[in-house]
Design an enzyme around this catalytic site. Sequence first.
Site, PDB file in Angstrom:
ATOM      1  N   ARG A  31       3.949  -8.111   3.823  1.00 20.65           N
ATOM      2  CA  ARG A  31       5.135  -7.855   2.993  1.00 20.65           C
ATOM      3  C   ARG A  31       6.378  -7.691   3.858  1.00 20.65           C
ATOM      4  O   ARG A  31       6.304  -7.097   4.938  1.00 20.65           O
ATOM      5  CB  ARG A  31       4.957  -6.581   2.160  1.00 20.65           C
ATOM      6  CG  ARG A  31       3.833  -6.661   1.163  1.00 20.65           C
ATOM      7  CD  ARG A  31       3.818  -5.434   0.256  1.00 20.65           C
ATOM      8  NE  ARG A  31       2.528  -5.324  -0.392  1.00 20.65           N
ATOM      9  CZ  ARG A  31       1.746  -4.238  -0.359  1.00 20.65           C
ATOM     10  NH1 ARG A  31       2.146  -3.143   0.266  1.00 20.65           N
ATOM     11  NH2 ARG A  31       0.581  -4.244  -0.958  1.00 20.65           N
TER      12      ARG A  31
ATOM     13  N   ARG B 122      -9.065   6.289  -7.692  1.00 14.39           N
ATOM     14  CA  ARG B 122      -7.723   6.062  -7.167  1.00 14.39           C
ATOM     15  C   ARG B 122      -6.987   5.183  -8.174  1.00 14.39           C
ATOM     16  O   ARG B 122      -7.459   4.108  -8.534  1.00 14.39           O
ATOM     17  CB  ARG B 122      -7.801   5.343  -5.828  1.00 14.39           C
ATOM     18  CG  ARG B 122      -6.430   4.962  -5.332  1.00 14.39           C
ATOM     19  CD  ARG B 122      -6.496   4.077  -4.129  1.00 14.39           C
ATOM     20  NE  ARG B 122      -5.152   3.798  -3.663  1.00 14.39           N
ATOM     21  CZ  ARG B 122      -4.790   2.642  -3.123  1.00 14.39           C
ATOM     22  NH1 ARG B 122      -5.654   1.667  -2.998  1.00 14.39           N
ATOM     23  NH2 ARG B 122      -3.563   2.465  -2.727  1.00 14.39           N
TER      24      ARG B 122
ATOM     25  N   ASN C 232     -12.424   3.301  -5.577  1.00 14.09           N
ATOM     26  CA  ASN C 232     -11.121   2.687  -5.326  1.00 14.09           C
ATOM     27  C   ASN C 232     -11.266   1.214  -5.698  1.00 14.09           C
ATOM     28  O   ASN C 232     -11.787   0.414  -4.925  1.00 14.09           O
ATOM     29  CB  ASN C 232     -10.778   2.870  -3.844  1.00 14.09           C
ATOM     30  CG  ASN C 232      -9.431   2.271  -3.485  1.00 14.09           C
ATOM     31  OD1 ASN C 232      -8.803   1.584  -4.300  1.00 14.09           O
ATOM     32  ND2 ASN C 232      -8.998   2.513  -2.272  1.00 14.09           N
TER      33      ASN C 232
ATOM     34  N   HIS D 254       0.937   5.261  -1.608  1.00 15.10           N
ATOM     35  CA  HIS D 254       0.180   5.901  -0.517  1.00 15.10           C
ATOM     36  C   HIS D 254       0.300   7.426  -0.594  1.00 15.10           C
ATOM     37  O   HIS D 254       0.114   8.116   0.416  1.00 15.10           O
ATOM     38  CB  HIS D 254       0.698   5.484   0.878  1.00 15.10           C
ATOM     39  CG  HIS D 254       0.432   4.058   1.255  1.00 15.10           C
ATOM     40  ND1 HIS D 254       1.349   3.309   1.965  1.00 15.10           N
ATOM     41  CD2 HIS D 254      -0.619   3.246   1.043  1.00 15.10           C
ATOM     42  CE1 HIS D 254       0.877   2.109   2.172  1.00 15.10           C
ATOM     43  NE2 HIS D 254      -0.328   2.031   1.608  1.00 15.10           N
TER      44      HIS D 254
ATOM     45  N   GLU E 174      -8.131   9.355   2.522  1.00 16.22           N
ATOM     46  CA  GLU E 174      -7.743   9.330   1.112  1.00 16.22           C
ATOM     47  C   GLU E 174      -8.922   9.669   0.206  1.00 16.22           C
ATOM     48  O   GLU E 174      -8.757  10.329  -0.807  1.00 16.22           O
ATOM     49  CB  GLU E 174      -7.176   7.952   0.763  1.00 16.22           C
ATOM     50  CG  GLU E 174      -5.797   7.733   1.377  1.00 16.22           C
ATOM     51  CD  GLU E 174      -5.353   6.277   1.394  1.00 16.22           C
ATOM     52  OE1 GLU E 174      -5.817   5.520   2.265  1.00 16.22           O
ATOM     53  OE2 GLU E 174      -4.535   5.896   0.541  1.00 16.22           O
TER      54      GLU E 174
END
Length: 406
Positions: free
Chosen positions: A246, A96, A12, A185, A392
């Site tokens: 965010r 990823r 990742n 996601h 993940e």
Amino acid sequence: MTANATRVLVLNSGSSSVKYQLLDMRSGARLATGLVERIGEETSRLVHNPSAAGGERREAEGAIPDHEAALKAVAAELAADGLGLGSPELAAIGHRVVHGGLKFSAPTVIDEAVLKEIERLVPVAPLHNPANITGIRTAQALRPDLPQVAVFDTAFHTTMPEYAARYAIDVATADAHRIRRYGFHGTSHAYVSRRTAQLLGKAPQDVNVIVLHLGNGASASAVQGGRCVDTSMGLTPLEGLVMGTRSGDIDPAVTFHLKRVAGMSTDEIDELLNKKSGLLGLCGDNDMREIRRRIDAGGEDGARAALAFDIYIHRLKKYIGAYTAVLGRVDAVAFTAGVGENAAPVRAAAIAGLEGLGMSVDASLNAVRSDEARLISPEYARVAVAVVPTDEELEIAQQTYALVNA
Ligand code: ADP
């Protein structure tokens, strides 16, 4: 590939970090995990955990100039445990990749054409796709003979119906610039929705789940019978829930206002909304642990943290309500990622008052700390509320392994 090749390395690659895991797909063992952070700085750090190999956690600090050097350092750590990239037991490397656009709805073996397409998507994922590409190219150079697989964050959301994916703007303009809602996601939403069905003892196609992935980045998804029908992130990961740094949803006119009235540049607005907003912008902290500590300490500072918390929860509730309407029937709400898995007060507050929707949380079940997937709703509740730790890396490894063995 030999029959002994049962291991998958998951990479990742972020803009200044690389996280990795080496998994054995036959035994399910996590052979090693680790990360390199602050790549490109003087104080880069590598942390390596040879989890199943019996070795000790190792940590090293010192300048790691780029991703190539980072991956070489990771390869050296793995080799020191007899798990080197040259091993014939390695079946594939799974990467990823954040943005796969509309083309990639499934994991994909990477060739030059695939890399070109990932590159073509850089304008819609400027922070992520370049780092993913660097990670892939570096891994290819280290093991050119090995299948490298891209697993896209957007893939799970490609099943969204057109009416959920399109923004209500001029169609020609949207199409010319590939402006639509892609969602992110996805690997986590896919894994958690499936795992939630399993927890209920049902097949994924028989279950409707609202997944709340609450990490530093946060997103919600509505999953109907195993297929994503809506998600809160859009063209970029900025839309939707209030996140660590965010803003999530705002009136788009705020951006014009900041430009015209506050005289900010496009880059400054981008930075404001992506890096200086959300919980951080509201109260100066983006870590939920610290926010809860300040709320508990009380006073003026606690009130500021409490307002940030309330804004975060209010947005979450709105998405739970919206996705209840989108799904018509909800079987489960699943909390996952750093905040969702660990912050009991967030779960309690998000579900509080939703009895009318059949949702409630049992306080003592919610207080239990555990790494296991579990239900936190009372037995009588119409809708199951669950905490489902995401994985993940396992999902990427499984998808990668399935593809190279197909
Ligand atoms: P990322 O989006 O970076 O992958 P994670 O899913 O790891 O993030 O979530 C990180 C966030 O989880 C932290 O910023 C923090 O707010 C939250 N978190 C982690 N542990 C706890 C905890 N014990 N209690 C509350 N919040 C936590």
